[in-house]
Design a protein around this motif. Structure first.
Motif, mmCIF file in Angstrom:
data_model
loop_
_atom_site.group_PDB
_atom_site.id
_atom_site.type_symbol
_atom_site.label_atom_id
_atom_site.label_comp_id
_atom_site.label_asym_id
_atom_site.label_seq_id
_atom_site.Cartn_x
_atom_site.Cartn_y
_atom_site.Cartn_z
ATOM 1 N N LYS A 194 13.682 13.920 -11.232
ATOM 2 C CA LYS A 194 13.129 13.249 -10.064
ATOM 3 C C LYS A 194 11.632 13.039 -10.306
ATOM 4 O O LYS A 194 10.941 13.936 -10.759
ATOM 5 C CB LYS A 194 13.347 14.089 -8.814
ATOM 6 N N GLN A 195 11.158 11.847 -9.973
ATOM 7 C CA GLN A 195 9.746 11.545 -10.143
ATOM 8 C C GLN A 195 9.084 11.441 -8.784
ATOM 9 O O GLN A 195 9.662 10.932 -7.847
ATOM 10 C CB GLN A 195 9.559 10.233 -10.900
ATOM 11 N N ASP A 196 7.856 11.905 -8.698
ATOM 12 C CA ASP A 196 7.109 11.775 -7.454
ATOM 13 C C ASP A 196 6.747 10.319 -7.240
ATOM 14 O O ASP A 196 6.526 9.590 -8.197
ATOM 15 C CB ASP A 196 5.834 12.605 -7.509
ATOM 16 N N PRO A 197 6.705 9.886 -5.976
ATOM 17 C CA PRO A 197 6.363 8.476 -5.692
ATOM 18 C C PRO A 197 4.955 8.135 -6.094
ATOM 19 O O PRO A 197 4.107 8.892 -6.264
ATOM 20 C CB PRO A 197 6.526 8.363 -4.180
ATOM 21 N N ASP B 72 0.876 -1.166 0.000
ATOM 22 C CA ASP B 72 0.000 0.000 0.000
ATOM 23 C C ASP B 72 0.921 1.225 0.000
ATOM 24 O O ASP B 72 1.400 1.679 1.039
ATOM 25 C CB ASP B 72 -0.897 -0.018 1.235
ATOM 26 N N TRP B 73 1.204 1.757 -1.198
ATOM 27 C CA TRP B 73 2.171 2.844 -1.337
ATOM 28 C C TRP B 73 1.746 4.116 -0.598
ATOM 29 O O TRP B 73 2.597 4.747 0.051
ATOM 30 C CB TRP B 73 2.476 3.097 -2.807
ATOM 31 N N PRO B 74 0.474 4.520 -0.656
ATOM 32 C CA PRO B 74 0.092 5.707 0.136
ATOM 33 C C PRO B 74 0.309 5.496 1.641
ATOM 34 O O PRO B 74 0.750 6.399 2.347
ATOM 35 C CB PRO B 74 -1.388 5.897 -0.195
ATOM 36 N N LYS B 75 0.034 4.293 2.133
ATOM 37 C CA LYS B 75 0.261 3.986 3.549
ATOM 38 C C LYS B 75 1.749 4.080 3.876
ATOM 39 O O LYS B 75 2.132 4.610 4.926
ATOM 40 C CB LYS B 75 -0.266 2.578 3.863
ATOM 41 N N LEU B 76 2.579 3.593 2.966
ATOM 42 C CA LEU B 76 4.024 3.669 3.158
ATOM 43 C C LEU B 76 4.479 5.129 3.220
ATOM 44 O O LEU B 76 5.257 5.508 4.093
ATOM 45 C CB LEU B 76 4.752 2.935 2.027
ATOM 46 N N MET B 77 3.969 5.951 2.310
ATOM 47 C CA MET B 77 4.348 7.361 2.283
ATOM 48 C C MET B 77 3.895 8.097 3.542
ATOM 49 O O MET B 77 4.543 9.052 3.970
ATOM 50 C CB MET B 77 3.774 8.037 1.037
#
Length: 88
Positions: free
Chosen positions: A85-88, A30-35
């Protein structure tokens, strides 16, 4: 293993974060949770000395020993020229 490639052009993620996110190893992440830093680590190393927390202080990074520096000989963490640079 591709995350550990010393060649930055062959390392997983060299062509953007999507490369890492779509790798089968990260299925279910869950990438948003990680962020939001909501994951609880399964292992937290014990802190025995004040130096163990030196990385978290606002003071400059402590000098690395020659032994530690030698482990990273030949590694580069630089982006390719022209790579934005790319946003996550």
């Amino acid at each position: 293993m591709k995350l550990l490639s010393p060649d930055p052009l062959r390392r997983l993620g060299a062509n953007g974060t999507g490369e890492v996110k779509s790798h089968p190893f990260f299925n279910g992440m869950d990438w948003p949770k990680l962020m939001r830093k909501e994951y609880i680590p399964i292992f937290r190393p014990p802190l025995h000395k004040k130096q163990d927390q030196a990385w978290a202080s606002s003071s400059p990074t402590p000098e690395l020993s020659q032994e530690v520096k030698a482990q990273f000989t030949g590694w580069s963490y630089n982006r390719r020229p022209g790579q934005e640079k790319q946003d996550p």
